[in-house]
Design an enzyme around this catalytic site. Structure first.
Site, mmCIF file in Angstrom:
data_model
loop_
_atom_site.group_PDB
_atom_site.id
_atom_site.type_symbol
_atom_site.label_atom_id
_atom_site.label_comp_id
_atom_site.label_asym_id
_atom_site.label_seq_id
_atom_site.Cartn_x
_atom_site.Cartn_y
_atom_site.Cartn_z
ATOM 1 N N TYR A 123 0.912 -1.192 -0.007
ATOM 2 C CA TYR A 123 0.105 0.076 0.096
ATOM 3 C C TYR A 123 0.780 1.423 0.175
ATOM 4 C CZ TYR A 123 -4.281 -2.724 0.483
ATOM 5 O OH TYR A 123 -5.293 -3.332 0.531
ATOM 6 N N LYS A 175 3.316 -14.856 4.968
ATOM 7 C CA LYS A 175 3.745 -15.719 3.827
ATOM 8 C C LYS A 175 5.134 -16.076 3.687
ATOM 9 C CE LYS A 175 2.006 -18.069 0.229
ATOM 10 N NZ LYS A 175 1.204 -19.421 0.377
ATOM 11 N N ASP A 208 -2.595 -18.371 4.012
ATOM 12 C CA ASP A 208 -3.688 -19.160 3.398
ATOM 13 C C ASP A 208 -4.210 -20.076 4.285
ATOM 14 O OD1 ASP A 208 -0.886 -19.518 2.505
ATOM 15 O OD2 ASP A 208 -1.313 -21.421 1.815
ATOM 16 N N ASP A 232 -6.284 -6.343 4.870
ATOM 17 C CA ASP A 232 -7.355 -5.761 4.414
ATOM 18 C C ASP A 232 -8.182 -7.072 3.809
ATOM 19 O OD1 ASP A 232 -8.972 -4.282 2.967
ATOM 20 O OD2 ASP A 232 -7.525 -4.036 1.047
#
Ligand code: NAD
Length: 337
Positions: A123, A175, A208, A232
């Site tokens: 972002y 991740k 995930d 988000d």
């Protein structure tokens, strides 16, 4: 002395849900004064600038903001004013409590808090097109920026928040198996901070797998912390577990400033019709009251919203009812004890 806050009604349904929220705040006896300011498309149309200096000055004076949704044009046009305000005032922690209010969902008694890093990651907006053989937009690249400083302070915020509220566990979703530098650094910083809080259980999980586990069994989580884009996405997933974005409040908090906002957008499809659900902004206003040490008024508002939603007779169209925004707010006002 009462606390003055900046109020940005925003675009689309923003003014409608803001009016409803202010009526609830007044009825709940919130000791607040309201300094109304423009931002977004409303400000562009009336002041020629989507983020006017008057609005920034008001926030600098008041330090606390209640904000309705702002329209952001997709693809072209001005950049997100939400992101600009978060950056300008270094609102680095996005705090999203997720609680069951309306019974009968997939799970009962969900009570989670997601803490999203608000200033870094993808972002930061460092992105550009790459031209190849006459096509100026043949490719595009975006840079994910993670700093030790940013990862450390959001992790610390999550543990401090957990400690303040007597929470038992903090989960970092990441991740780092694939993005070894950016996500690896985030994991390392969070792990180091966790060592300073031996009284709070700590775990890290791949993003995930976290998404799947949240859907299968949300009760295994308590406080979750993650970088910007993961936060988000997962915060909307979590809002979906408790009835959707219409019920999700949010706070954007920094060391000096804080902004509380509805997490849904400006809903142009229903703007001006008086049918928007004001619950998200009303609950965000209750978070604002906690923040300015008026927790009692905040609790009264949360309880009143719950009472209205649990009886089931007063529902807005998004939840299958036919109550308008004002009628819903009036019911909340009546339910305040
Ligand atoms: P949206 O949340 O505005 O609307 C999605 C759907 O949900 C629409 O059908 C809408 O009618 C419905 N909805 C949203 N809020 C509702 C409410 N309170 N009551 C009843 N129904 C509601 O998302 P979008 O259409 O993707 O975005 C519209 C605009 O809002 C875009 O310009 C986007 O950039 C902006 N946006 C702003 C914020 C913010 O200011 N924090 C957040 C998200 C989107």
């Amino acid at each position: 002395m009462s606390k003055t806050i900046t109020v940005i009604p925003g675009d689309g349904i923003g003014p409608e849900v803001t009016e409803a929220t202010l009526s609830v705040l007044r009825a709940a006896g919130a000791d607040l004064e309201y300094d109304e300011q423009l931002a977004g498309v409303a400000a562009l149309e009336r002041r020629g600038n989507p983020l006017p200096d008057e609005t920034l000055d008001s926030i600098r004076r008041n330090h606390v903001v209640l904000k309705g949704p702002l329209t952001t044009p997709s693809g072209s046009g001005f950049r997100s004013i939400n992101v600009a305000i978060r950056k300008e005032f270094d609102l680095y922690a996005n705090v999203r409590p997720v609680r069951t209010i309306v019974p009968g969902g997939r799970y009962e008694d969900i009570d989670l808090i997601l803490i999203r890093e608000n200033t870094e990651g993808l972002y930061v907006g460092v992105e550009h097109f790459i031209g190849v053989e006459g096509d100026p937009r043949a490719a595009a690249e975006s840079v994910m920026i993670i700093t030790r400083f940013g990862a450390d302070r959001i992790s610390r915020y999550a543990f401090e928040h957990a400690k303040r509220l007597g929470r038992k566990k903090v989960t970092l979703a990441h991740k780092a198996n694939i993005l070894k530098c950016t996500q690896g650094l985030f994991l390392e910083a969070a792990h180091n901070v966790a060592q300073e809080y031996p009284g709070i259980e700590w775990e890290d999980r791949i993003i995930d797998a976290t998404a799947m586990q949240l859907v299968l069994d949300p009760s295994r989580f308590d406080v979750l912390v993650m970088e910007n884009m993961f936060g988000d996405i997962l915060s909307d997933l979590m809002a979906g577990l408790v009835g959707g974005l219409g019920f999700a409040p949010a706070g954007n908090v920094g060391d000096e400033y804080a902004m509380f906002e509805a997490v849904h957008g400006s809903a142009p499809d229903i703007a001006g019709k008086g049918i928007a659900n004001p619950t998200s902004l009303i609950l965000s206003a209750a978070m604002l009251l906690d923040h300015v040490d008026q927790r009692e008024a905040g609790d009264r508002i949360r309880e009143a919203v719950e009472r209205v939603l649990r009886t089931g007779s007063m529902r807005t169209a998004d939840t299958g009812g036919d109550a308008g925004t004002r009628a819903f707010a009036s019911a909340v006002v009546r339910a305040l004890d």
